[in-house]
Design an enzyme around this catalytic site. Structure first.
Site, PDB file in Angstrom:
ATOM      1  N   HIS A 287      14.312  32.821 -97.610  1.00 37.83           N
ATOM      2  CA  HIS A 287      15.299  33.326 -98.580  1.00 37.83           C
ATOM      3  C   HIS A 287      15.843  34.675 -98.127  1.00 37.83           C
ATOM      4  O   HIS A 287      17.030  34.960 -98.270  1.00 37.83           O
ATOM      5  CB  HIS A 287      14.653  33.513 -99.960  1.00 37.83           C
TER       6      HIS A 287
ATOM      7  N   GLN B 221      16.325  18.565-111.196  1.00 35.05           N
ATOM      8  CA  GLN B 221      16.311  18.092-109.809  1.00 35.05           C
ATOM      9  C   GLN B 221      14.913  17.661-109.379  1.00 35.05           C
ATOM     10  O   GLN B 221      14.714  17.225-108.253  1.00 35.05           O
ATOM     11  CB  GLN B 221      16.884  19.144-108.861  1.00 35.05           C
TER      12      GLN B 221
ATOM     13  N   GLN C  54      19.348  25.547 -93.686  1.00 36.76           N
ATOM     14  CA  GLN C  54      19.461  24.265 -92.982  1.00 36.76           C
ATOM     15  C   GLN C  54      18.200  23.405 -93.138  1.00 36.76           C
ATOM     16  O   GLN C  54      18.212  22.223 -92.837  1.00 36.76           O
ATOM     17  CB  GLN C  54      19.708  24.556 -91.509  1.00 36.76           C
TER      18      GLN C  54
ATOM     19  N   ASP D  59      17.010  22.315 -95.768  1.00 39.26           N
ATOM     20  CA  ASP D  59      17.349  21.244 -96.702  1.00 39.26           C
ATOM     21  C   ASP D  59      18.656  20.610 -96.233  1.00 39.26           C
ATOM     22  O   ASP D  59      19.713  20.757 -96.865  1.00 39.26           O
ATOM     23  CB  ASP D  59      17.491  21.810 -98.120  1.00 39.26           C
TER      24      ASP D  59
ATOM     25  N   SER E 183       8.712  27.371 -96.755  1.00 45.21           N
ATOM     26  CA  SER E 183       9.042  26.678 -98.004  1.00 45.21           C
ATOM     27  C   SER E 183       8.177  27.291 -99.097  1.00 45.21           C
ATOM     28  O   SER E 183       7.027  27.675 -98.843  1.00 45.21           O
ATOM     29  CB  SER E 183       8.715  25.189 -97.862  1.00 45.21           C
TER      30      SER E 183
ATOM     31  N   ARG F   3       6.829  25.743-101.302  1.00 50.31           N
ATOM     32  CA  ARG F   3       5.705  24.823-101.544  1.00 50.31           C
ATOM     33  C   ARG F   3       4.520  25.115-100.613  1.00 50.31           C
ATOM     34  O   ARG F   3       3.405  24.709-100.901  1.00 50.31           O
ATOM     35  CB  ARG F   3       6.146  23.376-101.383  1.00 50.31           C
TER      36      ARG F   3
HETATM   37  O1  PAF Z   1      17.332  24.796-102.440  1.00 46.79           O
HETATM   38  C1  PAF Z   1      16.978  25.185-103.574  1.00 46.79           C
HETATM   39  O2  PAF Z   1      16.186  26.110-103.741  1.00 46.79           O
HETATM   40  C2  PAF Z   1      17.558  24.487-104.797  1.00 46.79           C
HETATM   41  O3  PAF Z   1      17.735  23.138-104.563  1.00 46.79           O
HETATM   42  C3  PAF Z   1      18.847  25.138-105.308  1.00 46.79           C
HETATM   43  C4  PAF Z   1      19.968  25.036-104.298  1.00 46.79           C
HETATM   44  C5  PAF Z   1      18.595  26.600-105.646  1.00 46.79           C
HETATM   45  C6  PAF Z   1      19.320  24.423-106.576  1.00 46.79           C
HETATM   46  O4  PAF Z   1      18.366  24.489-107.585  1.00 46.79           O
END
Ligand code: PAF
Length: 282
Positions: free
Chosen positions: A37, A61, A148, A150, A185, A187
């Protein structure tokens, strides 16, 4: 750094930015921030005047309730990190303000979501499409930044921007990895020490397969070999290992030099589902 919780609060700052001709960079996140991030934020700070980061764990999601409930929420730690990065604004909306009611709208991304993540997590991309559209409408950025890692999400968001004419540019930042290759990630922080070690199978198999392809090995044979190596790892449960076009997500049965291709993998390690991908550049 200013934290705001609603679109109305943001509107004043947005108008001010507009008046003073300041460009707005936007980094949407679900929090539990990591170096990946931070790279998106740094890219935004480099190329725009003001950076807005959103933190919102988007329930629609998630296709697995446990995954949603256990998704790490580390808001104060995240805010400290964002402050250090000198982020200008943080959007921290409540669930109720984003979804006063469960949306009835559904996105259908056709072939783009019939495979890989779309196949294994039905409805996931509709949820991503909805939240990203809402966030774009609220923040109204000039440039939005995504990772990238994702890859299929990137393809989906490109479609959302194109099909709905969002007046913004997308900036895609390459995957950030740990020293040993594991893709960053949120996670990852849920992996035990042993699982963290075994999670390397994702990156190692991608690298191995890529090198095999570049020495002219047959893709389906390589894929079979990789599937067997996942089967041999008791902590892993492979969902897919595919060679695809990185924009259309057409699944290839053979590798052709000169054709854009990426290998994508998704596997559980213990109870944690991880994804990764590697472009093949011949
Ligand atoms: O990639 C993510 O963290 C999420 O899918 C996003 C783009 C913030 C949407 O909730």
């Amino acid at each position: 750094m200013q934290v705001f919780k609603s679109g109305t609060e943001w509107q004043k700052s947005w108008l001010q930015a507009l008046k003073t001709n300041k460009t707005i960079g936007f980094v949407p996140t679900m929090g539990a921030l990591h170096k990946g991030h931070l790279e998106l934020i740094r890219a935004s700070k480099k190329s725009t005047d003001l950076t807005v980061v959103s933190i919102f764990v988007n329930p629609i999601q998630f296709t697995n309730q446990e995954d949603f409930e256990k998704y790490p929420v580390l808001t104060s730690q995240d805010l400290e990190l964002l402050q250090k990065e000198k982020v200008d604004f943080v959007f921290l909306p409540s669930q109720e303000s984003i979804y006063p009611e469960k949306p009835i709208l559904n996105f259908n991304f056709g072939n783009l979501e019939r495979v890989l993540e779309g196949e294994f997590r039905p409805g996931h991309f509709s949820g991503v499409g909805i939240i990203v559209s809402k966030l774009f409408n609220i923040i109204r950025p000039n440039i939005a930044f995504f990772g990238q890692k994702d890859l299929q999400q990137v393809a989906i968001i490109k479609k959302v921007v194109q099909d709905l004419s969002f007046p913004l540019k997308l900036h895609i930042v390459p995957t950030i990895r740990e020293k040993d290759g594991l893709a960053l990630s949120s996670r990852n922080m849920r992996l035990s020490v042993q699982e963290r070690e075994k999670a390397l199978i994702l990156y190692n198999s991608l690298e191995f397969a890529k090198n095999e392809l570049l020495t002219n090995k047959d893709w389906l044979a390589v894929r079979k070999q990789m599937m067997l190596s996942f089967e041999a790892e008791p902590l892993a449960k492979l969902e897919y290992f595919e060679l695809v076009h990185p924009e259309t997500f057409q699944v290839f049965e053979e590798f052709e030099r000169g054709k854009k291709s990426s290998i994508c993998v998704a596997s559980f390690i213990g109870n944690i589902r991880l994804i990764d991908n590697l472009p093949i550049i011949p």
